[in-house]
Design a protein around this motif. Structure first.
Motif, PDB file in Angstrom:
ATOM      1  N   UNK A   1      34.902  50.855  38.482  1.00 39.06           N
ATOM      2  CA  UNK A   1      34.153  50.331  37.348  1.00 39.06           C
ATOM      3  C   UNK A   1      35.033  49.431  36.496  1.00 39.06           C
ATOM      4  N   UNK A   2      34.404  48.505  35.780  1.00 33.97           N
ATOM      5  CA  UNK A   2      35.160  47.646  34.885  1.00 33.97           C
ATOM      6  C   UNK A   2      34.901  48.068  33.449  1.00 33.97           C
ATOM      7  N   UNK A   3      35.971  48.161  32.686  1.00 33.40           N
ATOM      8  CA  UNK A   3      35.854  48.502  31.265  1.00 33.40           C
ATOM      9  C   UNK A   3      35.463  47.248  30.486  1.00 33.40           C
ATOM     10  N   UNK A   4      34.299  47.269  29.833  1.00 35.51           N
ATOM     11  CA  UNK A   4      33.905  46.110  29.028  1.00 35.51           C
ATOM     12  C   UNK A   4      33.496  46.512  27.615  1.00 35.51           C
ATOM     13  N   UNK A   5      33.711  47.788  27.278  1.00 34.18           N
ATOM     14  CA  UNK A   5      33.302  48.237  25.946  1.00 34.18           C
ATOM     15  C   UNK A   5      34.492  48.342  25.001  1.00 34.18           C
TER      16      UNK A   5
ATOM     17  N   UNK B   1      38.630  41.164  29.087  1.00 38.67           N
ATOM     18  CA  UNK B   1      38.158  42.107  30.118  1.00 38.67           C
ATOM     19  C   UNK B   1      39.297  42.382  31.099  1.00 38.67           C
ATOM     20  N   UNK B   2      40.005  41.335  31.501  1.00 41.09           N
ATOM     21  CA  UNK B   2      41.125  41.516  32.420  1.00 41.09           C
ATOM     22  C   UNK B   2      42.193  42.414  31.787  1.00 41.09           C
ATOM     23  N   UNK B   3      42.487  42.160  30.530  1.00 43.49           N
ATOM     24  CA  UNK B   3      43.514  42.928  29.829  1.00 43.49           C
ATOM     25  C   UNK B   3      43.083  44.393  29.648  1.00 43.49           C
TER      26      UNK B   3
ATOM     27  N   UNK C   1      43.736  46.489  32.508  1.00 44.87           N
ATOM     28  CA  UNK C   1      45.126  46.588  32.942  1.00 44.87           C
ATOM     29  C   UNK C   1      45.517  45.573  33.996  1.00 44.87           C
ATOM     30  N   UNK C   2      44.717  44.517  34.166  1.00 50.48           N
ATOM     31  CA  UNK C   2      45.031  43.501  35.182  1.00 50.48           C
ATOM     32  C   UNK C   2      44.843  42.104  34.618  1.00 50.48           C
ATOM     33  N   UNK C   3      45.790  41.640  33.804  1.00 52.56           N
ATOM     34  CA  UNK C   3      45.667  40.284  33.241  1.00 52.56           C
ATOM     35  C   UNK C   3      45.501  39.222  34.328  1.00 52.56           C
ATOM     36  N   UNK C   4      45.999  39.529  35.533  1.00 53.60           N
ATOM     37  CA  UNK C   4      45.923  38.524  36.608  1.00 53.60           C
ATOM     38  C   UNK C   4      44.492  38.374  37.156  1.00 53.60           C
ATOM     39  N   UNK C   5      43.588  39.238  36.718  1.00 53.09           N
ATOM     40  CA  UNK C   5      42.186  39.127  37.174  1.00 53.09           C
ATOM     41  C   UNK C   5      41.405  38.102  36.374  1.00 53.09           C
TER      42      UNK C   5
ATOM     43  N   UNK D   1      40.489  42.985  43.364  1.00 56.20           N
ATOM     44  CA  UNK D   1      39.553  42.729  42.280  1.00 56.20           C
ATOM     45  C   UNK D   1      38.197  43.366  42.610  1.00 56.20           C
ATOM     46  N   UNK D   2      37.663  44.223  41.738  1.00 56.81           N
ATOM     47  CA  UNK D   2      36.381  44.884  42.040  1.00 56.81           C
ATOM     48  C   UNK D   2      35.214  43.927  41.776  1.00 56.81           C
TER      49      UNK D   2
END
Lengths: 135, 66
Positions: A21-25, A94-96, A99-103, B28-29
């Motif tokens: 899942x991606x954290x966006x909140x 969102x990337x930060x 935990x993945x600024x490179x995303x 990347x998901x």
């Protein structure tokens, strides 16, 4: 003993697999969303007039300045600048937060595809080759 | 025989566990990102998901005949 070890491993692997899942909140995401939501009322007529287009990398571009009345051209340009600053900040945040600024670029491109998909009929969107296409 | 089987099981699970970790940490998901993008875009553009506005049945008395 071995049975329990196996069960434990299985349970753990299920839990780990489920966390895609991606954290966006985050507070930053919320405030960026609110800022963009407030700006959309002004951007919408410009999209409808064909003045602005949606790029594949998740940004807004002035596609046809001639479609904007001369008196409004300056304010439209700064509106687009502010929108793109928010969008860039959103993708970075969102990337930060995950935990993945490179995303950041992947997230920008994913958003790009989704903005284009959800764009209304008549709006201009960028094709894979970079050309503009009216939906 | 039983021992080899259970050992294989443990190894398989360990591999699955490790690959899950690697997947989450490195790749990347994309699907999760699309879902997150959809939610955010719907909010920014104030698009209502279809389920949020149920269409009232124009003829509530009429029975649906197959």
């Amino acid at each position: 003993m071995k049975k329990w070890l196996m069960l434990g491993l299985l349970a753990l692997s299920c839990v780990v697999q489920a966390q895609g899942n991606l954290e966006v909140n985050t507070p930053a995401v919320s405030s960026l969303k609110a800022s963009m939501q407030g700006r959309f009322a002004q951007l919408e007529p410009l999209f409808a007039a064909g003045a602005l287009g949606l790029t594949r990398d998740g940004r807004v571009e002035v596609r046809d300045p001639a479609a904007i009345p001369l008196a409004q051209r300056q304010s439209a340009t700064s509106l687009v600048g502010a929108e793109n600053r928010d969008r860039t900040a959103l993708y970075r945040e969102i990337a930060r937060a995950n935990g993945h600024p490179e995303w950041e670029a992947d997230i920008a491109n994913t958003f790009g595809g989704r903005w284009i998909d959800k764009a209304r009929a008549g709006w201009w969107v960028q094709e894979a080759g970079g050309r503009w296409k009216q939906k | 025989m039983q021992k080899i089987l259970s050992r294989t099981c443990v190894v398989l699970m360990a591999v699955s566990l490790l690959s899950a970790c690697v997947t989450i940490n490195i790749y990347f998901p994309a699907a999760a990102a699309e879902m997150a993008a959809d939610r955010i875009i719907d909010e920014v553009w104030q698009l209502q998901p279809p389920a949020a506005q149920p269409q009232p049945n124009p003829n509530p008395d009429k029975k649906v005949t197959p």
